[in-house]
Design a protein around this motif. Structure first.
Motif, PDB file in Angstrom:
ATOM      1  N   ARG A 159     -32.764  72.023 -17.431  1.00 28.36           N
ATOM      2  CA  ARG A 159     -31.767  70.952 -17.557  1.00 28.36           C
ATOM      3  C   ARG A 159     -32.358  69.634 -17.050  1.00 28.36           C
ATOM      4  NH1 ARG A 159     -26.146  73.810 -15.437  1.00 28.36           N
ATOM      5  NH2 ARG A 159     -25.992  75.340 -17.128  1.00 28.36           N
ATOM      6  N   ALA A 160     -32.024  68.540 -17.745  1.00 30.85           N
ATOM      7  CA  ALA A 160     -32.613  67.248 -17.372  1.00 30.85           C
ATOM      8  C   ALA A 160     -31.571  66.150 -17.202  1.00 30.85           C
ATOM      9  CB  ALA A 160     -33.644  66.822 -18.425  1.00 30.85           C
ATOM     10  N   LEU A 161     -30.647  66.021 -18.153  1.00 29.26           N
ATOM     11  CA  LEU A 161     -29.664  64.923 -18.134  1.00 29.26           C
ATOM     12  C   LEU A 161     -28.279  65.439 -18.474  1.00 29.26           C
ATOM     13  CD1 LEU A 161     -31.210  61.919 -20.152  1.00 29.26           C
ATOM     14  CD2 LEU A 161     -30.930  62.061 -17.685  1.00 29.26           C
ATOM     15  N   ILE A 162     -27.280  64.864 -17.833  1.00 27.57           N
ATOM     16  CA  ILE A 162     -25.894  65.034 -18.277  1.00 27.57           C
ATOM     17  C   ILE A 162     -25.395  63.649 -18.648  1.00 27.57           C
ATOM     18  CG2 ILE A 162     -23.551  65.745 -17.660  1.00 27.57           C
ATOM     19  CD1 ILE A 162     -24.751  67.724 -15.676  1.00 27.57           C
ATOM     20  N   LEU A 163     -25.287  63.395 -19.958  1.00 31.92           N
ATOM     21  CA  LEU A 163     -24.862  62.089 -20.459  1.00 31.92           C
ATOM     22  C   LEU A 163     -23.402  62.159 -20.879  1.00 31.92           C
ATOM     23  CD1 LEU A 163     -27.936  61.257 -22.731  1.00 31.92           C
ATOM     24  CD2 LEU A 163     -27.291  60.046 -20.646  1.00 31.92           C
ATOM     25  N   TYR A 164     -22.593  61.262 -20.341  1.00 29.52           N
ATOM     26  CA  TYR A 164     -21.157  61.304 -20.644  1.00 29.52           C
ATOM     27  C   TYR A 164     -20.843  60.530 -21.913  1.00 29.52           C
ATOM     28  CZ  TYR A 164     -19.819  64.084 -16.751  1.00 29.52           C
ATOM     29  OH  TYR A 164     -19.670  65.160 -15.928  1.00 29.52           O
ATOM     30  N   THR A 165     -20.014  61.145 -22.753  1.00 28.86           N
ATOM     31  CA  THR A 165     -19.573  60.509 -23.992  1.00 28.86           C
ATOM     32  C   THR A 165     -18.686  59.320 -23.649  1.00 28.86           C
ATOM     33  OG1 THR A 165     -17.637  61.957 -24.135  1.00 28.86           O
ATOM     34  CG2 THR A 165     -19.658  62.707 -25.220  1.00 28.86           C
ATOM     35  N   SER A 166     -18.461  58.460 -24.640  1.00 31.70           N
ATOM     36  CA  SER A 166     -17.718  57.221 -24.377  1.00 31.70           C
ATOM     37  C   SER A 166     -16.227  57.441 -24.182  1.00 31.70           C
ATOM     38  CB  SER A 166     -17.945  56.226 -25.518  1.00 31.70           C
ATOM     39  OG  SER A 166     -17.530  56.790 -26.740  1.00 31.70           O
ATOM     40  N   GLY A 167     -15.730  58.645 -24.503  1.00 34.13           N
ATOM     41  CA  GLY A 167     -14.312  58.907 -24.277  1.00 34.13           C
ATOM     42  C   GLY A 167     -13.409  58.421 -25.386  1.00 34.13           C
ATOM     43  N   THR A 168     -13.969  58.148 -26.584  1.00 33.59           N
ATOM     44  CA  THR A 168     -13.133  57.664 -27.688  1.00 33.59           C
ATOM     45  C   THR A 168     -12.252  58.770 -28.246  1.00 33.59           C
ATOM     46  OG1 THR A 168     -14.998  58.064 -29.154  1.00 33.59           O
ATOM     47  CG2 THR A 168     -14.686  55.807 -28.399  1.00 33.59           C
ATOM     48  N   THR A 169     -12.579  60.028 -27.980  1.00 33.91           N
ATOM     49  CA  THR A 169     -11.766  61.127 -28.491  1.00 33.91           C
ATOM     50  C   THR A 169     -11.208  61.967 -27.348  1.00 33.91           C
ATOM     51  OG1 THR A 169     -13.769  62.474 -28.686  1.00 33.91           O
ATOM     52  CG2 THR A 169     -13.065  61.273 -30.641  1.00 33.91           C
TER      53      THR A 169
END
Length: 509
Positions: A159-169
């Motif tokens: 595991r390297a990154l946890i990128l958060y989505t923009s929350g549009t949905t």
């Protein structure tokens, strides 16, 4: 073949030419060897703080050398990095803390205080002590110790990154990327855009999203491409930086390109000097749809056709136009190396390989699911394919056009399927329109009707005049039922228009 793990490519660049510039910020240039030494010290400092491979670290520093040092140091140690905007508010901080469960936070005092107030379990690191890149006695010994204690070499599945989505949905979800998925996507991008040590990127994107962090910083470090970190985006300053640095690359979102065009308009009277250097070879746009009218205007003023590409937090960049071919407006190119696609019909169960429908993708750059959220992962992934939620049309040459989000951009008017992006592009052709966003609103007779929210260049234009223009260029069922003039369009994420809030406003009349 791709490197076994992403961090391997970065370390290779550092070892092969330690004296070459890695990047620069407001304080000057940082050489590859300096970055190697400073990130090694940072990794060793994390070990001294009790942080181990597999632990999660919240990274909320502004775009400067400390951010890059902390990022690479953590990845070298096998720590999972959770990027966060350095000015994130309490609600977002609490959501990420609850969802990702980081052990430590690397941030300036304001964000670190918010984290401490929200969770006593997360320790704030001394950023200046850990991330200072100035050489110190004993560097070599500390780096050796850090490498020794880090355990085995990085593997593709780490595991390297946890990128958060923009929350549009809905609530932002943490897309989990591995060393292997990052290696695959950055290697495919370097090959597609022919990036290398002779390039230079002027970098103005935020570092907590895929576009700025992976496509910008990590991609450049793996390619050996030096980049200049800007504190924020200022169109006049960026134009000056492109010229003085003899840049070859610029990555931006459509809102940035609109501001560059406006800056060029202001300079038109004194147009003796070129707007960009002759070294410039590639302007790339992504993260949001680029209006064809804006693309044409940019090319007219700057002499460069913007390259469009398509990606998402969950898969990195999947499609791209080619630097060697024509770049038609609205098209986003073909799949990158290693990416497989299929188009699934929207109605009913659907069949693969339709010409129009939802885009599904798979390949080595795909995320490994949403962190600690099996339900959301099961909805997004089906038999190893990521359901993008985007409506596309596949052209005869194998390239794709994005017609919009199924959740917000597909409007059903009396049985007709209206793509919001096509209506927006038509409205943006009016010379007085700066930007348009179209959403659907319920209607008793038609089922749904399009409603347009428009930002104007010329405030004299009335909604009635714009509707008259729309009737001349659109089919009757595509013409907006009404036009709402706004000062600004609401946004969420990197340049994305917040269509959920516009939908709520349209429903409210």
């Amino acid at each position: 073949m791709y490197p076994a793990a992403f961090i391997d490519a970065v370390l290779e660049r550092m070892h092969e030419a330690p004296e070459r510039e890695a990047f620069r910020d407001g304080r000057g240039a940082v050489a590859r060897g300096e970055l190697f030494a400073a990130s090694g010290r940072f990794a060793y400092g994390l070990l001294q703080q009790g942080v181990r491979s597999g632990d999660r670290m919240l990274l909320g520093l502004p775009p400067d050398r400390r951010h890059v040092v902390a990022l690479i140091g953590a990845l070298r140690l096998g720590v999972v990095v959770v990027p966060l905007h350095p000015k994130a508010k309490l609600r977002e901080v609490q959501h990420v803390l609850w969802d990702a469960g980081p052990r430590v936070v690397c941030a300036e005092s304001a964000l670190a205080d918010l984290v401490r107030a929200s969770s006593a379990a997360v320790r704030a690191l001394d950023v200046e002590a850990l991330a200072a890149p100035a050489p110190r006695p004993g560097d070599a010994d500390e780096i050796e110790l850090a490498t020794e204690h880090a355990g085995a070499a990085a593997r593709p599945d780490d595991r390297a990154l946890i990128l958060y989505t923009s929350g549009t949905t809905g609530k932002p979800k943490g897309a989990l990327h591995t060393q292997g998925s990052l290696a695959a996507n950055t290697a495919a991008l370097r090959a597609a855009w022919r990036m290398g040590p002779d390039d230079r990127l002027v970098h103005c994107l935020p570092l907590h999203h895929l576009h700025g962090l992976v496509v910008g910083v990590l991609n450049c470090l793996a390619a050996g491409t030096p980049f200049s970190l800007e504190a924020d985006f200022d169109a006049e300053r960026v134009l000056a930086r492109l010229v003085e640095s003899r840049a070859t690359l610029f990555f931006g979102v459509p809102a940035m390109y609109a501001r560059l065009v406006a800056a060029a308009e202001r300079r038109e009277v004194a147009a003796a000097a070129p707007l960009v250097p002759d070294s410039m070879r590639l302007f790339v746009s992504g993260s949001a749809p680029l209006a064809p009218a804006l693309k044409r205007e940019f090319e007219r003023r700057f002499g460069h056709a913007i390259l469009e590409r398509y990606g998402a937090t969950e898969m990195g960049i999947a499609l791209s136009q080619s630097p060697d071919e024509a770049r038609p407006a609205g098209a986003v190119g073909r799949p990158l190396d290693g990416v497989e696609t299929k188009v699934v019909a929207v109605e009913g169960a659907g069949t693969a390989n339709s010409d129009e429908g939802e885009l599904w993708v798979t390949g080595p750059s795909l995320f490994r699911g949403y962190f600690d959220d099996e339900e959301a992962t099961a909805k997004a992934l089906q038999d190893g394919w990521y359901r993008t939620g985007d409506l596309v049309r596949r052209e005869d040459d194998g390239s794709f056009r994005i017609l919009g989000r199924l959740s917000t951009d597909l409007i059903k008017v009396k049985g007709h399927r209206v793509g919001a992006l096509e209506v927006e592009a038509a409205l943006a052709e009016h010379p007085s329109v700066a930007e348009a966003a179209v959403v659907g609103a319920p209607d008793e007779e038609c089922g749904e009707v399009p409603v347009a929210f428009v930002r104007l260049r010329d405030p004299a234009l009335t909604p009635e005049e714009l509707l008259e223009f729309a009737r001349a260029v659109l089919a009757p069922y595509q013409v907006p039922r009404r036009v709402v003039i706004v000062d600004e369009l609401p946004r969420t994420g990197p340049g994305k228009v917040d269509k959920k809030s516009l939908q709520a406003r349209a429903r409210g009349g």
